[in-house]
Design an enzyme around this catalytic site. Structure first.
Site, PDB file in Angstrom:
ATOM      1  N   ASP A  16       0.815  -1.211   0.000  1.00 32.89           N
ATOM      2  CA  ASP A  16       0.000   0.000   0.000  1.00 32.89           C
ATOM      3  C   ASP A  16       0.847   1.260   0.000  1.00 32.89           C
ATOM      4  O   ASP A  16       1.971   1.280   0.515  1.00 32.89           O
ATOM      5  CB  ASP A  16      -0.874   0.049   1.262  1.00 32.89           C
ATOM      6  N   HIS A  36       3.639  -2.083   3.359  1.00 34.10           N
ATOM      7  CA  HIS A  36       3.750  -0.761   2.747  1.00 34.10           C
ATOM      8  C   HIS A  36       5.160  -0.590   2.190  1.00 34.10           C
ATOM      9  O   HIS A  36       6.134  -0.814   2.911  1.00 34.10           O
ATOM     10  CB  HIS A  36       3.500   0.337   3.782  1.00 34.10           C
TER      11      HIS A  36
END
Length: 272
Positions: A80, A225
């Site tokens: 992400d 992430h």
């Protein structure tokens, strides 16, 4: 006409997620459909199954068989909030390990500033996906603003790659019936997760690795992430151990196949 999910597999988002560590801000009694990857595969239409099996048969003849998560022990790897300055190193690692992932990308300060990385993600066979333009919580803004948050990413990715994402991840996993309807209108399926390293809390790569491996089960969706310093260095060890444990690492769409992601639907693995 969208396919109907069997009643036994339809679950209110409030009922499903209340028992998990994922906290959602639900709007009143609004609910929407949630399904697990295994259920999506089981509910795939006859045409989708036939197409998948035909591709697998062709692949076996050509020596390039497709991953079949009905048979393989699959787990989806997702990242992400990129692309970032760490993304090229991550792509080098994924290329070396022959693994494909799904990238839920932000628009502002990411897609708009790093189009080269977006093109590389696409060119190397990874899945392009939407994480909104500026990471606003979609349940806390007006519907027209939520739609703009998603549609701006759709347009930006299409301009850069010629492809339009079919998957989105709501910031903080916060979604509701209204967001589901907006996603459906934009042709986006919602993707939640079952594994989080909480890498936004730590740059300790060993801890990130430990958290991922402790939580991973078959048909899981791993959330990481590529914007945090400790995450990318953890990826080689995560991949090595997952492969050692017999997992095949795939994109979200590969995990759902032969089903195709259904716009508006929320996909989340069941808790073991």
């Amino acid at each position: 006409m969208p396919k109907q999910i069997p009643a036994a597999r339809r679950t209110s988002i409030a009922g499903l997620l209340a028992a998990t560590s994922l906290v959602l801000a639900l709007s009143g009694c609004a609910s929407f459909d949630v399904t697990a990857p295994a259920d999506a595969r089981a509910d795939a239409s006859a045409a989708e199954v036939q197409t998948k099996d035909a591709k697998n048969a062709k692949g076996s003849k050509d020596g390039d068989a497709q991953v079949d998560c009905r048979k393989a022990k699959c787990v989806a790897l997702t990242f992400d909030a990129g692309p970032s300055e760490n993304t090229n190193r991550l792509l080098d690692i994924l290329k070396e390990e022959k693994v494909h992932a799904t990238f839920f990308m932000l628009g502002k300060n990411h897609i708009e500033k790093r189009p080269a990385e977006v093109r590389r993600i696409d060119a190397e066979g990874h899945e392009l996906a939407n994480h909104t333009w500026s990471h606003q919580i979609l349940t806390e803004i007006k519907p027209e603003e939520a739609k703009r948050e998603l549609s701006r990413v759709q347009e930006a990715v299409r301009k850069i790659t010629g492809k339009t994402p079919t998957l989105m991840r709501p910031p903080q996993g916060r979604t509701d019936g209204e967001v589901s309807e907006i996603s459906k209108d934009l042709g986006l399926a919602q993707v939640l997760w079952s594994v989080t390293a909480k890498d936004y809390e730590t740059n300790d790569s060993a801890l990130i690795t430990k958290r991922v491996l402790e939580q991973t089960q078959r048909d899981g969706i791993i959330l990481l992430h590529d914007i945090y310093k400790g995450t990318v260095p953890a990826v080689p060890g995560i991949l090595k151990e997952l492969k050692k444990r017999g997992y095949t690492v795939v994109t979200v769409s590969q995990l759902l196949s032969p089903a195709k992601p259904e716009p508006g639907m929320a996909y989340r693995p069941e808790k073991p």
